[in-house]
Motif scaffolding. Sequence first.
Motif, PDB file in Angstrom:
ATOM      1  N   MET A   1       0.740  -1.364   0.118  1.00  0.00           N
ATOM      2  CA  MET A   1       0.098  -0.006  -0.041  1.00  0.00           C
ATOM      3  C   MET A   1       0.990   1.289   0.102  1.00  0.00           C
ATOM      4  N   ASN A   2       0.388   2.249  -0.661  1.00  0.00           N
ATOM      5  CA  ASN A   2       1.157   3.481  -0.749  1.00  0.00           C
ATOM      6  C   ASN A   2       0.715   4.451   0.673  1.00  0.00           C
ATOM      7  N   ARG A   3       1.557   5.382   0.844  1.00  0.00           N
ATOM      8  CA  ARG A   3       1.213   6.185   2.023  1.00  0.00           C
ATOM      9  C   ARG A   3      -0.220   6.749   2.022  1.00  0.00           C
ATOM     10  N   HIS A   4      -0.731   6.990   0.855  1.00  0.00           N
ATOM     11  CA  HIS A   4      -2.150   7.661   0.748  1.00  0.00           C
ATOM     12  C   HIS A   4      -3.117   6.406   1.081  1.00  0.00           C
ATOM     13  N   GLU A   5      -2.885   5.468   0.649  1.00  0.00           N
ATOM     14  CA  GLU A   5      -3.825   4.375   0.806  1.00  0.00           C
ATOM     15  C   GLU A   5      -3.972   3.916   2.598  1.00  0.00           C
ATOM     16  N   ILE A   6      -2.727   4.023   3.145  1.00  0.00           N
ATOM     17  CA  ILE A   6      -2.411   3.778   4.414  1.00  0.00           C
ATOM     18  C   ILE A   6      -3.219   4.726   5.203  1.00  0.00           C
ATOM     19  N   ARG A   7      -2.989   5.886   5.024  1.00  0.00           N
ATOM     20  CA  ARG A   7      -3.676   7.173   5.646  1.00  0.00           C
ATOM     21  C   ARG A   7      -5.084   7.017   5.501  1.00  0.00           C
ATOM     22  N   LYS A   8      -5.713   6.708   4.431  1.00  0.00           N
ATOM     23  CA  LYS A   8      -7.042   6.400   4.156  1.00  0.00           C
ATOM     24  C   LYS A   8      -7.556   5.475   5.166  1.00  0.00           C
ATOM     25  N   GLU A   9      -6.959   4.158   5.281  1.00  0.00           N
ATOM     26  CA  GLU A   9      -7.214   3.288   6.316  1.00  0.00           C
ATOM     27  C   GLU A   9      -7.195   3.567   7.611  1.00  0.00           C
TER      28      GLU A   9
END
Length: 140
Positions: A1-9
């Motif tokens: 996962m990229n940082r944006h996807e992680i932040r979204k989770e």
Amino acid sequence: MNRHEIRKEVFKAVFMNEFHDTEEMDGIIATFLKGRDIAETEDLAKNNKTPDDEEYIKTKSEDIISKISEIDELINKSVDGWKTTRMAKVDLTLIRLALYEIKFENIPVGVAINEAVTLADEFGTDNSAGFVNGALAKLV
């Protein structure tokens, strides 16, 4: 996962805290992550979350939740005319997430604000991005 996807989770997990007791959050976050795994397994093209990603999401979510009173105190002191009790839950969660990243993770201010505004566009109302941007500008 990229940082944006992680932040979204992380945003989603912290947002759930608004509707549950803090003591229940460990189990709720674990259930949330397990549900995400099942959904991603059904769509193998999106199944790119590693165990390290999952642990990071869990740890960061729990840490933000443990610091909510401290973060809210900063918000309430800095954002004129608004208290956390009056803010939309999505906007408040995004402000908390960005402020946490700036204060406790040393994420660059511009990155944290930009990510919060991007998520506000995705999850908030038509006014969320502007509100989140303005509130964070006053906080930093």
